[in-house]
Write a protein that holds these residues in place. Structure first.
Motif, PDB file in Angstrom:
ATOM      1  N   ASP A   1     -77.640 -56.447  72.874  1.00 15.81           N
ATOM      2  CA  ASP A   1     -77.133 -57.491  73.776  1.00 15.81           C
ATOM      3  C   ASP A   1     -77.724 -57.286  75.176  1.00 15.81           C
ATOM      4  O   ASP A   1     -77.039 -56.920  76.124  1.00 15.81           O
ATOM      5  CB  ASP A   1     -75.598 -57.516  73.807  1.00 15.81           C
ATOM      6  CG  ASP A   1     -74.976 -56.199  74.266  1.00 15.81           C
ATOM      7  OD1 ASP A   1     -75.559 -55.134  73.984  1.00 15.81           O
ATOM      8  OD2 ASP A   1     -73.919 -56.247  74.925  1.00 15.81           O
TER       9      ASP A   1
ATOM     10  N   TYR B   1     -72.070 -53.908  70.612  1.00 14.96           N
ATOM     11  CA  TYR B   1     -72.926 -55.072  70.339  1.00 14.96           C
ATOM     12  C   TYR B   1     -74.394 -54.636  70.340  1.00 14.96           C
ATOM     13  O   TYR B   1     -74.894 -54.132  71.351  1.00 14.96           O
ATOM     14  CB  TYR B   1     -72.691 -56.165  71.383  1.00 14.96           C
ATOM     15  CG  TYR B   1     -71.278 -56.717  71.376  1.00 14.96           C
ATOM     16  CD1 TYR B   1     -70.950 -57.797  70.559  1.00 14.96           C
ATOM     17  CD2 TYR B   1     -70.284 -56.154  72.162  1.00 14.96           C
ATOM     18  CE1 TYR B   1     -69.652 -58.301  70.539  1.00 14.96           C
ATOM     19  CE2 TYR B   1     -68.986 -56.644  72.142  1.00 14.96           C
ATOM     20  CZ  TYR B   1     -68.674 -57.722  71.338  1.00 14.96           C
ATOM     21  OH  TYR B   1     -67.395 -58.221  71.310  1.00 14.96           O
TER      22      TYR B   1
ATOM     23  N   ASN C   1     -71.568 -50.413  73.505  1.00 14.12           N
ATOM     24  CA  ASN C   1     -70.444 -51.326  73.767  1.00 14.12           C
ATOM     25  C   ASN C   1     -70.022 -52.083  72.506  1.00 14.12           C
ATOM     26  O   ASN C   1     -69.189 -52.976  72.560  1.00 14.12           O
ATOM     27  CB  ASN C   1     -70.793 -52.302  74.902  1.00 14.12           C
ATOM     28  CG  ASN C   1     -71.889 -53.287  74.527  1.00 14.12           C
ATOM     29  OD1 ASN C   1     -72.513 -53.165  73.464  1.00 14.12           O
ATOM     30  ND2 ASN C   1     -72.139 -54.252  75.384  1.00 14.12           N
TER      31      ASN C   1
ATOM     32  N   GLU D   1     -79.023 -51.471  77.710  1.00 11.15           N
ATOM     33  CA  GLU D   1     -79.403 -51.891  76.366  1.00 11.15           C
ATOM     34  C   GLU D   1     -80.915 -52.058  76.262  1.00 11.15           C
ATOM     35  O   GLU D   1     -81.549 -52.601  77.168  1.00 11.15           O
ATOM     36  CB  GLU D   1     -78.710 -53.218  76.037  1.00 11.15           C
ATOM     37  CG  GLU D   1     -78.846 -53.668  74.607  1.00 11.15           C
ATOM     38  CD  GLU D   1     -78.167 -52.755  73.599  1.00 11.15           C
ATOM     39  OE1 GLU D   1     -76.990 -52.448  73.773  1.00 11.15           O
ATOM     40  OE2 GLU D   1     -78.851 -52.334  72.649  1.00 11.15           O
TER      41      GLU D   1
ATOM     42  N   ASP E   1     -76.131 -49.055  74.551  1.00  9.12           N
ATOM     43  CA  ASP E   1     -75.100 -48.742  75.547  1.00  9.12           C
ATOM     44  C   ASP E   1     -73.740 -48.507  74.893  1.00  9.12           C
ATOM     45  O   ASP E   1     -72.760 -48.251  75.585  1.00  9.12           O
ATOM     46  CB  ASP E   1     -75.012 -49.845  76.610  1.00  9.12           C
ATOM     47  CG  ASP E   1     -74.506 -51.158  76.043  1.00  9.12           C
ATOM     48  OD1 ASP E   1     -74.564 -51.341  74.801  1.00  9.12           O
ATOM     49  OD2 ASP E   1     -74.048 -52.005  76.825  1.00  9.12           O
TER      50      ASP E   1
ATOM     51  N   ASN F   1     -78.348 -56.602  80.770  1.00 10.41           N
ATOM     52  CA  ASN F   1     -77.531 -55.420  80.491  1.00 10.41           C
ATOM     53  C   ASN F   1     -78.411 -54.186  80.667  1.00 10.41           C
ATOM     54  O   ASN F   1     -79.293 -53.937  79.855  1.00 10.41           O
ATOM     55  CB  ASN F   1     -76.997 -55.524  79.055  1.00 10.41           C
ATOM     56  CG  ASN F   1     -76.175 -54.316  78.644  1.00 10.41           C
ATOM     57  OD1 ASN F   1     -76.057 -53.342  79.391  1.00 10.41           O
ATOM     58  ND2 ASN F   1     -75.599 -54.384  77.458  1.00 10.41           N
TER      59      ASN F   1
ATOM     60  N   ASP G   1     -77.357 -50.238  69.182  1.00  8.75           N
ATOM     61  CA  ASP G   1     -76.421 -50.528  70.263  1.00  8.75           C
ATOM     62  C   ASP G   1     -76.551 -49.416  71.301  1.00  8.75           C
ATOM     63  O   ASP G   1     -75.776 -48.471  71.316  1.00  8.75           O
ATOM     64  CB  ASP G   1     -75.006 -50.606  69.685  1.00  8.75           C
ATOM     65  CG  ASP G   1     -73.954 -50.806  70.753  1.00  8.75           C
ATOM     66  OD1 ASP G   1     -74.309 -51.280  71.861  1.00  8.75           O
ATOM     67  OD2 ASP G   1     -72.781 -50.489  70.494  1.00  8.75           O
TER      68      ASP G   1
HETATM   69 CA   LIG Z   1     -74.874 -53.057  73.341  1.00  5.46          CA
END
Ligand SMILES: [Ca+2]
Ligand SMILES: [Ca+2]
Ligand SMILES: [Ca+2]
Length: 587
Positions: free
Chosen positions: A231, A228, A226, A215, A224, A212, A222
């Motif tokens: 991640d 999560y 999103n 990230e 980015d 990703n 978190d």
């Molecule tokens: Ca994330």
């Protein structure tokens, strides 16, 4: 071969965001049901509260209702199934989650001494509840590896040489070398391995692990947005962190079959060069390496993460526990909601027929039993194109099957793949890289084979929807008399055929377009399929049949796409690739 024994423990909820805790148990402790098929939790979906919803179907007051419902049955805690809704969550994903009501699903922890059936019955009588069901356990679909040193990938190319000491049949394979002349897969294709984790630094896998780009690892943030945290290389939905290390070794085996690094001079070759997205949902429940558990709620979370992360294919090499007394009469609806979300997102989901030799036409095995348009269910065949059975004993069948419900066979006996390293039941503790491989058997391996070939299809035909990928897989099998009694196609996966078969498509006919109030677009015609989309100008919208009638489809389309007096082109496209003639529509 030794079966994996997975200790079932009642786990304690780890504190974290979004979890509400309660005290007090109202329902009297009744006969304790030590069921090895479910956890001490229930899954509850609330009805949409009328009048309190926003335009997108989201609302805050539902949370209050969830707490009220939980307290009413003495639940210790209530946690939303979907814990993430970051700003980077695409509108399309948010729409799918809301459409399937996954944002109204909660996991409630019940007093272990309470009668869970009584709690569920009471919940189902509650007028705020759409459904309540046990949080069933799931298990990976494989056996312990037989011989870690023996490496021979007969499933890709079978020369008729002995496999694991047993005679094999020339060409009982998927024709991978010929298929690779057409494509070895492209890196845009993401295969989500929903499983026990993946050894992402294995030298024969690391290059093909999803990364990703937005990230930053290990900073607890978190980056980015999103929803999560951390991640970077997939996600651990059970632990809510970025640690996707394999707790059992099973997910790594699947990843190896699908995408072990090709032509790197090391070990084995995967079927494709697609990237692996590790989505770990099994968790450790105790100090023993076999203390590993997965639940339906976490499986549903894994599917939703795969949807959010933009997976192309979901490999689901796991199944609900089977016990004739425990298999519910009703389907597991929370998992169904999640699989429907994957269907809405056009993600192919490859499922297993199980390793118990059961007829899937009569025994419900989830998630395969839903039989949605994006699902394909796979049985295991061996190096002689026979159904998986013990050596020299064709009368005992180990692979699940089903003439209506299982579509095809794929290699699933003594399949060579990679092993995770470390202290887990299917891991290698050796420091010698030559020992980081194993032969495995099970319908899990067959599903991974199918996911790998699906990745090749999607590489060669980027527009192919799940129903088209399915047709390519099913209609191109090598039919074998001895496989005909077991699966609908009567044959075994053929990668070359799947890439070269010419599909015939009957296009839908669009007769009439109507625009009703609130942007409700109605399409009247023939040969529409479930899951058809409508193209309005350049934009694409999902449709649903009106009152179950496939001759009338309905879609929600912003009214401003239809300027007053201006003609707009409207086309219906079926999931099998057939498209209607465009119809010019003027509001
Ligand atoms: Ca994330
Ligand atoms: Ca981070
Ligand atoms: Ca390799």
């Amino acid at each position: 071969m030794r079966k994996i024994a997975i200790t079932v423990l009642i786990f304690t909820l780890v504190g974290g965001s979004g979890i509400s805790t309660f005290s007090g148990a109202r329902l009297a402790a009744a006969s304790v049901r030590k069921a090895p098929t479910r956890s001490a939790e229930v899954i509850v979906k609330l009805k949409m509260a009328s009048g309190a919803l926003t335009e997108e179907g989201r609302l805050i007051t539902v949370n209050r209702t969830a707490e009220g419902v939980a307290v009413s049955v003495g639940a210790h805690s209530s946690e939303p199934l979907i814990r993430q809704a970051g700003p980077a969550l695409k509108a399309q994903i948010a729409e799918i989650i809301s459409r399937r009501g996954l944002d109204r699903v909660y996991v409630m922890k019940i007093d272990p001494s309470a009668d869970i059936d009584a709690v569920i019955a009471e919940l189902n009588r509650n007028e705020s509840v759409e459904y309540a069901e046990p949080n069933y356990l799931v298990k990976p679909g494989t056996d312990i590896p037989s011989d870690p040193r023996f490496r021979f990938q007969w499933g890709l190319r079978n020369l008729g040489l002995a496999v694991d000491g047993y005679g094999a049949t020339l060409d009982a394979d998927i024709k991978a070398l010929d298929a690779w002349d057409i494509t070895t897969g492209i890196r845009d294709i993401i295969v989500a391995v929903t499983d026990t984790g993946v050894d992402i630094t294995h030298p024969d896998l690391a290059e093909n692990i999803f990364k990703n780009p937005g990230e930053v690892a290990g900073n607890g943030r978190d980056d980015d947005g999103n929803g999560y945290v951390d991640d970077v290389n997939g996600y651990n939905v059970a632990g809510q962190n970025g640690d996707v290390s394999d707790v059992l070794g099973h997910g790594t085996q699947m990843a190896g079959i699908i995408s072990a690094v090709m032509s790197n001079g090391v070990g084995i070759s995967g079927i494709s060069r697609a990237r692996i997205l590790p989505v770990k949902f099994f968790r450790k429940t105790g100090p023993d390496p076999t203390d590993v558990e997965g639940t339906v709620a976490d499986a549903a979370r894994a599917i939703v993460y795969a949807v959010s992360a933009g997976a192309t294919i979901i490999n689901a090499s796991w199944e609900t526990f089977l016990d004739s007394n425990q298999v519910p009469a009703e389907s597991i609806r929370s998992l169904s909601d999640a699989v429907h979300a994957a269907e809405d997102a056009d993600i192919l989901m490859v499922c297993i027929a199980g390793n118990e030799g059961l007829d899937n036409d009569t025994v419900k095995l989830y998630p395969g039993h839903y039989q949605l348009s994006n699902q394909i269910v796979v049985a295991a065949s061996d190096y002689n194109d026979e159904i998986w059975h013990p050596p020299f004993n064709l009368s005992v069948i180990k692979s699940g099957y089903g003439l209506r419900t299982v579509q095809l066979f794929a290699p699933g006996v003594s399949v060579d793949t990679i092993m995770a390293r470390g202290n887990c039941p299917l891991c290698s503790a050796s420091a010698d890289p030559n020992d980081w491989y194993a032969l495995i058997s099970g319908t899990s391996a067959s599903a991974a084979f199918t996911s790998g070939v699906a990745a090749l299809i999607k590489s060669a035909y980027p527009e192919a929807t799940p129903p088209v990928i399915k047709r390519r897989l099913i209609e191109s099998v090598d039919v074998r008399d001895q496989l005909k009694p077991f699966v609908s196609s009567g044959g075994r996966l053929n990668a070359l055929g799947a890439l070269t078969i010419q599909l015939t498509v009957a296009p839908p006919i669009l007769n009439k377009v109507k625009l009703k109030g609130g942007g409700k677009l109605q399409l009247v015609g023939d040969a529409f399929q479930r899951g058809a989309v409508v193209l309005v100008g350049e934009e694409r919208f999902l449709t649903r049949p009106k009152n179950g009638d496939l001759s009338v489809l309905v879609a929600n389309v912003p009214e401003d796409l239809f300027p007053s007096g201006g003609a707009v082109s409207v086309t219906v496209r079926n999931p099998d690739g057939g498209a209607s003639q465009p119809k010019m529509f003027t509001r």
